[in-house]
Design a protein around this motif. Structure first.
Motif, PDB file in Angstrom:
ATOM      1  N   THR A   8       0.813  -1.224   0.000  1.00 16.13           N
ATOM      2  CA  THR A   8       0.000   0.000   0.000  1.00 16.13           C
ATOM      3  C   THR A   8       0.843   1.269   0.000  1.00 16.13           C
ATOM      4  O   THR A   8       0.322   2.355  -0.254  1.00 16.13           O
ATOM      5  CB  THR A   8      -0.930   0.014   1.229  1.00 16.13           C
ATOM      6  OG1 THR A   8      -0.142  -0.188   2.410  1.00 16.13           O
ATOM      7  CG2 THR A   8      -1.987  -1.077   1.114  1.00 16.13           C
ATOM      8  N   GLU A   9       2.142   1.149   0.268  1.00 19.23           N
ATOM      9  CA  GLU A   9       3.027   2.314   0.285  1.00 19.23           C
ATOM     10  C   GLU A   9       3.884   2.410  -0.975  1.00 19.23           C
ATOM     11  O   GLU A   9       4.748   3.282  -1.089  1.00 19.23           O
ATOM     12  CB  GLU A   9       3.942   2.258   1.516  1.00 19.23           C
ATOM     13  CG  GLU A   9       3.188   2.297   2.837  1.00 19.23           C
ATOM     14  CD  GLU A   9       4.116   2.142   4.036  1.00 19.23           C
ATOM     15  OE1 GLU A   9       5.360   2.180   3.836  1.00 19.23           O
ATOM     16  OE2 GLU A   9       3.612   1.977   5.169  1.00 19.23           O
ATOM     17  N   LEU A  10       3.647   1.513  -1.933  1.00 18.22           N
ATOM     18  CA  LEU A  10       4.527   1.408  -3.097  1.00 18.22           C
ATOM     19  C   LEU A  10       4.499   2.657  -3.982  1.00 18.22           C
ATOM     20  O   LEU A  10       5.548   3.123  -4.436  1.00 18.22           O
ATOM     21  CB  LEU A  10       4.140   0.173  -3.918  1.00 18.22           C
ATOM     22  CG  LEU A  10       4.953  -0.074  -5.185  1.00 18.22           C
ATOM     23  CD1 LEU A  10       6.433  -0.274  -4.858  1.00 18.22           C
ATOM     24  CD2 LEU A  10       4.410  -1.294  -5.935  1.00 18.22           C
ATOM     25  N   ALA A  37       8.123 -10.006  -2.002  1.00 14.05           N
ATOM     26  CA  ALA A  37       8.845 -10.802  -1.011  1.00 14.05           C
ATOM     27  C   ALA A  37       7.934 -11.886  -0.447  1.00 14.05           C
ATOM     28  O   ALA A  37       6.703 -11.846  -0.616  1.00 14.05           O
ATOM     29  CB  ALA A  37       9.359  -9.901   0.109  1.00 14.05           C
ATOM     30  N   GLU A  38       8.523 -12.851   0.241  1.00 12.23           N
ATOM     31  CA  GLU A  38       7.738 -13.965   0.793  1.00 12.23           C
ATOM     32  C   GLU A  38       6.702 -13.492   1.798  1.00 12.23           C
ATOM     33  O   GLU A  38       5.645 -14.107   1.947  1.00 12.23           O
ATOM     34  CB  GLU A  38       8.671 -14.993   1.435  1.00 12.23           C
ATOM     35  CG  GLU A  38       9.526 -15.757   0.437  1.00 12.23           C
ATOM     36  CD  GLU A  38      10.346 -16.850   1.094  1.00 12.23           C
ATOM     37  OE1 GLU A  38      10.188 -17.039   2.323  1.00 12.23           O
ATOM     38  OE2 GLU A  38      11.128 -17.510   0.392  1.00 12.23           O
ATOM     39  N   ASP A  39       6.999 -12.407   2.503  1.00 13.69           N
ATOM     40  CA  ASP A  39       6.048 -11.898   3.494  1.00 13.69           C
ATOM     41  C   ASP A  39       4.992 -10.980   2.888  1.00 13.69           C
ATOM     42  O   ASP A  39       4.173 -10.399   3.607  1.00 13.69           O
ATOM     43  CB  ASP A  39       6.789 -11.167   4.617  1.00 13.69           C
ATOM     44  CG  ASP A  39       7.549  -9.941   4.120  1.00 13.69           C
ATOM     45  OD1 ASP A  39       7.503  -9.643   2.907  1.00 13.69           O
ATOM     46  OD2 ASP A  39       8.202  -9.272   4.953  1.00 13.69           O
ATOM     47  N   GLY A  40       4.997 -10.849   1.558  1.00 12.52           N
ATOM     48  CA  GLY A  40       3.996 -10.026   0.878  1.00 12.52           C
ATOM     49  C   GLY A  40       4.382  -8.564   0.736  1.00 12.52           C
ATOM     50  O   GLY A  40       3.617  -7.786   0.155  1.00 12.52           O
ATOM     51  N   SER A  41       5.541  -8.182   1.235  1.00 16.31           N
ATOM     52  CA  SER A  41       5.982  -6.793   1.063  1.00 16.31           C
ATOM     53  C   SER A  41       6.483  -6.583  -0.369  1.00 16.31           C
ATOM     54  O   SER A  41       6.761  -7.542  -1.097  1.00 16.31           O
ATOM     55  CB  SER A  41       7.092  -6.451   2.066  1.00 16.31           C
ATOM     56  OG  SER A  41       8.209  -7.303   1.888  1.00 16.31           O
ATOM     57  N   ALA A  85      -0.490 -14.086  -5.513  1.00 14.74           N
ATOM     58  CA  ALA A  85      -1.437 -13.612  -4.496  1.00 14.74           C
ATOM     59  C   ALA A  85      -2.371 -12.594  -5.147  1.00 14.74           C
ATOM     60  O   ALA A  85      -1.977 -11.439  -5.343  1.00 14.74           O
ATOM     61  CB  ALA A  85      -0.693 -12.988  -3.319  1.00 14.74           C
ATOM     62  N   PRO A  86      -3.593 -12.996  -5.498  1.00 14.50           N
ATOM     63  CA  PRO A  86      -4.514 -12.107  -6.235  1.00 14.50           C
ATOM     64  C   PRO A  86      -4.736 -10.749  -5.579  1.00 14.50           C
ATOM     65  O   PRO A  86      -4.703  -9.713  -6.264  1.00 14.50           O
ATOM     66  CB  PRO A  86      -5.806 -12.920  -6.305  1.00 14.50           C
ATOM     67  CG  PRO A  86      -5.336 -14.343  -6.290  1.00 14.50           C
ATOM     68  CD  PRO A  86      -4.155 -14.350  -5.371  1.00 14.50           C
ATOM     69  N   GLU A  87      -4.962 -10.701  -4.270  1.00 12.71           N
ATOM     70  CA  GLU A  87      -5.225  -9.413  -3.618  1.00 12.71           C
ATOM     71  C   GLU A  87      -4.002  -8.496  -3.692  1.00 12.71           C
ATOM     72  O   GLU A  87      -4.129  -7.282  -3.883  1.00 12.71           O
ATOM     73  CB  GLU A  87      -5.636  -9.638  -2.162  1.00 12.71           C
ATOM     74  CG  GLU A  87      -7.001 -10.298  -2.003  1.00 12.71           C
ATOM     75  CD  GLU A  87      -8.114  -9.494  -2.681  1.00 12.71           C
ATOM     76  OE1 GLU A  87      -8.078  -8.244  -2.592  1.00 12.71           O
ATOM     77  OE2 GLU A  87      -8.996 -10.104  -3.299  1.00 12.71           O
ATOM     78  N   TRP A  88      -2.822  -9.078  -3.549  1.00  5.31           N
ATOM     79  CA  TRP A  88      -1.576  -8.306  -3.659  1.00  5.31           C
ATOM     80  C   TRP A  88      -1.461  -7.726  -5.061  1.00  5.31           C
ATOM     81  O   TRP A  88      -1.101  -6.556  -5.241  1.00  5.31           O
ATOM     82  CB  TRP A  88      -0.391  -9.210  -3.353  1.00  5.31           C
ATOM     83  CG  TRP A  88       0.950  -8.528  -3.306  1.00  5.31           C
ATOM     84  CD1 TRP A  88       1.567  -7.994  -2.210  1.00  5.31           C
ATOM     85  CD2 TRP A  88       1.851  -8.327  -4.399  1.00  5.31           C
ATOM     86  NE1 TRP A  88       2.802  -7.469  -2.551  1.00  5.31           N
ATOM     87  CE2 TRP A  88       3.003  -7.653  -3.894  1.00  5.31           C
ATOM     88  CE3 TRP A  88       1.810  -8.642  -5.765  1.00  5.31           C
ATOM     89  CZ2 TRP A  88       4.084  -7.305  -4.696  1.00  5.31           C
ATOM     90  CZ3 TRP A  88       2.897  -8.279  -6.570  1.00  5.31           C
ATOM     91  CH2 TRP A  88       4.013  -7.611  -6.027  1.00  5.31           C
ATOM     92  N   LEU A 130      -1.316  -3.918  -6.329  1.00  3.22           N
ATOM     93  CA  LEU A 130      -0.177  -3.499  -7.149  1.00  3.22           C
ATOM     94  C   LEU A 130      -0.656  -2.750  -8.389  1.00  3.22           C
ATOM     95  O   LEU A 130      -0.098  -1.706  -8.758  1.00  3.22           O
ATOM     96  CB  LEU A 130       0.641  -4.716  -7.560  1.00  3.22           C
ATOM     97  CG  LEU A 130       1.790  -4.433  -8.533  1.00  3.22           C
ATOM     98  CD1 LEU A 130       3.058  -4.063  -7.779  1.00  3.22           C
ATOM     99  CD2 LEU A 130       2.061  -5.641  -9.441  1.00  3.22           C
ATOM    100  N   THR A 131      -1.680  -3.274  -9.045  1.00  8.33           N
ATOM    101  CA  THR A 131      -2.210  -2.636 -10.250  1.00  8.33           C
ATOM    102  C   THR A 131      -2.644  -1.208  -9.965  1.00  8.33           C
ATOM    103  O   THR A 131      -2.367  -0.284 -10.756  1.00  8.33           O
ATOM    104  CB  THR A 131      -3.397  -3.449 -10.795  1.00  8.33           C
ATOM    105  OG1 THR A 131      -2.966  -4.788 -11.104  1.00  8.33           O
ATOM    106  CG2 THR A 131      -3.960  -2.807 -12.060  1.00  8.33           C
TER     107      THR A 131
END
Length: 347
Positions: free
Chosen positions: A151-153, A188-192, A277-280, A284-285
């Motif tokens: 969310t901070e990307l 990353a593996e933790d979703g970051s 991970a669809p929500e991720w 991202l989009t």
């Protein structure tokens, strides 16, 4: 007699090109069989189906639905023509001549074609640049920062863009004649999210001989830290490209320079990260919407014409290529996730 690279497809105008529906069903022919070098089409189109499904399954979003529809229709039919190789061997290979691309940023097919388009433009322009600056050298630079929540990307990438602008104005950057810079985001593996830059820098001939021009890896780290206004030392990698010219002496890029260019111009987001991970991926989009990922400057400015992209550009047509005989068409066959040859009939 011209030869093909594979016996699986017929020579141009060969009677076997025209077959009945019954024969086509009994003995299906696939693009990967006709042209082994085109096997990546199956992989990328299969990944595009996964991306389209994620978009279409997004809840209460007409924007995602439209993206899913476009990606789902992308490159459903591919038209190829036989074209002789440029090496004069007389070998015919299939060359893409017709397709419709959705041009959605995160479509795996379009991302792949876009990377190939940029590489083609780099190859086309490099001999002229090398001729103009025969003694110049290249270095490959990777600039990173710590991972962050997805969310901070968007804000982080904007900060990196501003930091790059500050970096190019530093006195240490004076030895750089031109540059190409691309952003990449990995999961990353933790979703970051892990945003970072790859940059190909063209430097003056005396860059490695003049202490006032040469920038060490430790110095690049300090410069990037200051430019990005961080409170920690980011990971930075810098590598000299050993040679810029191929052994042929025709001004074409060396294997080392080609590798560095491919690393710079590779995918902005790996397809595996899109589908993990669809929500991720949906977040991202939204985070990357309308952000610029490719930039260039100095004598390499506009080398890639990054803001100039049409459907025909993504075909990546080679200069001076000629066609032999009829075109072959392949359609995406979802049940087996492969491109299958369409039957054609002689009128």
């Amino acid at each position: 007699m011209l030869a093909t690279t594979s016996d699986a497809c017929s020579l141009p105008d060969h009677p076997a090109v025209y077959q009945s529906d019954e024969l086509a069903i009994a003995e299906p022919e696939y693009l990967s069989e006709c042209s082994p070098k085109d096997r990546p089409w199956d992989q990328h189109r299969s990944q595009a189906d996964q991306v389209a499904t994620i978009y279409l399954n997004a809840q209460d979003s007409r924007w995602f639905s439209r993206l899913g529809e476009r990606v789902g229709m992308c490159s459903q039919v591919l038209g190829f023509a036989w074209s002789p190789e440029k090496d004069g061997s007389g070998v015919l290979t299939l060359k893409l001549r017709q397709a419709w691309f959705c041009r959605v940023r995160h479509c795996p097919v379009c991302q792949w074609r876009r990377s190939k388009m940029w590489m083609a433009r780099f190859l086309q322009a490099t001999p002229g640049v090398v001729a103009q600056y025969p003694n110049a050298r290249f270095i490959f630079l990777t600039l990173t920062r710590k991972n962050m929540p997805i969310t901070e990307l968007r804000g982080a990438l904007r900060e990196m863009s501003r930091a790059w602008g500050r970096l190019t104005k530093r006195k240490e950057f004076a030895g750089v004649l031109g540059w190409i810079r691309a952003a990449e985001v990995t999961r990353a593996e933790d979703g970051s999210a892990h945003p970072h830059y790859h940059a190909l820098l063209m430097v003056s001939a005396d860059y490695f001989r003049r202490p006032e021009k040469y920038v060490t890896q430790a110095a690049w780290t300090a410069i990037w830290r200051d430019s990005l206004r961080l409170e920690y030392d980011p990971i930075v990698h810098v590598t000299a490209v050993k040679s810029k010219r191929a052994a042929s002496g025709d001004g074409s890029p060396s294997a080392a320079l080609m590798h560095a260019a491919r690393e710079t111009l590779k995918y902005a987001v790996k397809p595996a990260d899109m589908t993990a991970a669809p929500e991720w991926f949906l977040e991202l989009t939204q985070q990357l919407h309308k952000l610029r990922f490719i930039a260039s400057g100095g004598v390499l400015k506009d080398l890639l014409r990054e803001n100039d992209e049409t459907n025909d550009d993504l075909l990546v047509l080679g200069e001076g290529e000629t066609e032999e005989g009829s075109r072959l068409f392949f359609h995406w066959w979802r049940p087996v996730r492969r491109y299958k040859r369409r039957p054609r009939f002689d009128p």
